[in-house]
Design a protein around this motif. Sequence first.
Motif, short mmCIF file in Angstrom:
data_model
loop_
_atom_site.label_atom_id
_atom_site.label_comp_id
_atom_site.label_asym_id
_atom_site.label_seq_id
_atom_site.Cartn_x
_atom_site.Cartn_y
_atom_site.Cartn_z
N PHE A 1 -7.95 2.13 0.94
CA PHE A 1 -8.46 1.25 0.73
C PHE A 1 -8.24 0.08 2.02
O PHE A 1 -8.86 -0.99 2.07
N MET A 2 -7.63 0.22 2.91
CA MET A 2 -7.13 -0.41 4.09
C MET A 2 -8.20 -0.36 5.14
O MET A 2 -8.33 -1.12 6.03
N LYS B 1 -6.09 6.73 -12.32
CA LYS B 1 -5.57 7.84 -11.69
C LYS B 1 -4.69 7.47 -10.39
O LYS B 1 -3.76 8.09 -10.15
N ILE B 2 -4.97 6.33 -9.77
CA ILE B 2 -4.38 5.91 -8.52
C ILE B 2 -3.03 5.10 -9.12
O ILE B 2 -2.16 5.05 -8.56
N ASP B 3 -3.03 4.16 -10.31
CA ASP B 3 -1.97 3.09 -10.46
C ASP B 3 -0.57 3.87 -10.45
O ASP B 3 0.35 3.42 -10.27
N PHE C 1 -3.80 2.31 9.78
CA PHE C 1 -3.03 1.18 9.16
C PHE C 1 -2.41 0.22 10.03
O PHE C 1 -2.59 -1.17 9.85
N LEU C 2 -1.82 0.79 11.00
CA LEU C 2 -0.89 0.11 12.08
C LEU C 2 -1.77 -0.92 12.57
O LEU C 2 -1.64 -2.05 13.37
N SER D 1 1.11 -1.20 0.08
CA SER D 1 0.02 -0.01 -0.09
C SER D 1 0.83 1.15 0.02
O SER D 1 1.96 1.35 0.60
N ARG D 2 0.13 2.47 -0.51
CA ARG D 2 1.01 3.66 -0.50
C ARG D 2 -0.26 4.62 -0.36
O ARG D 2 -1.33 4.61 -0.90
#
Length: 323
Positions: A214-215, A177-179, A241-242, A157-158
């Motif tokens: 998306f996480m 757009k995200i890729d 995220f963590l 992820s980024r």
Amino acid sequence: MIEKHLILEEIDPVVFYGVNNDHLQMIKSLFPKLRIIARDNVIRVIGDQDEMSKMEKDVEAMRRHVLKYNSLNEEDILDIVKGKQTKAEAIKGVIVYSISGRPVKSRSENQQKLIDEFVKNDMIFAVGPAGTGKTYLSIALAVKALKEKTAKKIILSRPAVEAGEKLGFLPGDMKDKIDPYLQPLYDALEDMIPAVKLQDMMDKHTIQIAPLAFMRGRTLSDAVVILDEAQNTTPAQIRMFLTRMGWNTKMIITGDMTQIDLPHEQKSGLREALRILSGIEGISVVEFNKKDIVRHKLVTRIVNAYEAYDKQISSEKDIEFKD
């Protein structure tokens, strides 16, 4: 006479058979008592039972060699048939092999430290300047875990943070757009996993690449999870995220504090996380520096020049403030 079908699972048959089927022809010459017919990933073998047993064992060894090293040559085939160690097997300290057969291993003291800490801890922060191999090495560790079946999936992820160009100005739908933000992750994977196999893994969600947003709401178990460019997360984002971490999961968080693209008024979540989580058991921090840069030698000079410039600007601001 007996007949058997040998299945080349999990590998690209083209690599196994060789250019113009050279490897296949060599295998046929090494087992003259057998009739060997190959189609796609199935090898049909007819002939002597004893020789077939030997060939079946050797073909499996070759398949495993391709799976591990992403390559096979005539010397490897001869070594395997003779029961000898191949040259690739003799190289120590390799994490994985690229699709060209190049060994991926540590190239600096801190890169080796990242490898060691990955074994000992479930969460690792890898922080340092561009070109130190943080992301590439992290993905190599994830691919190794997947191949050795210590993890069932890889999740990369980024944060989709603009660096000078707004998402809305880019053409295409949301995926288009995200890729571009995720492309460095694709690049590393494409260097380590054959294209056909990689596409299959992504179709089956064994490998997942997604923006940080998306996480939310997920629990990530039985996986190696990598958050890249974490300096561009907000405190709320990195906290979210963590806390996605599930059972049998390892997390690697990479970032470069000199390349924060957040608005000036926004704090970096990575900086805050490093301060809050310092000293917690099971969490390790590996700090990379200029000595670890493994890209073109100009990258080191560029990093040095910008560091000097930043110090100069900071010094000038201090003088202005005192005046």
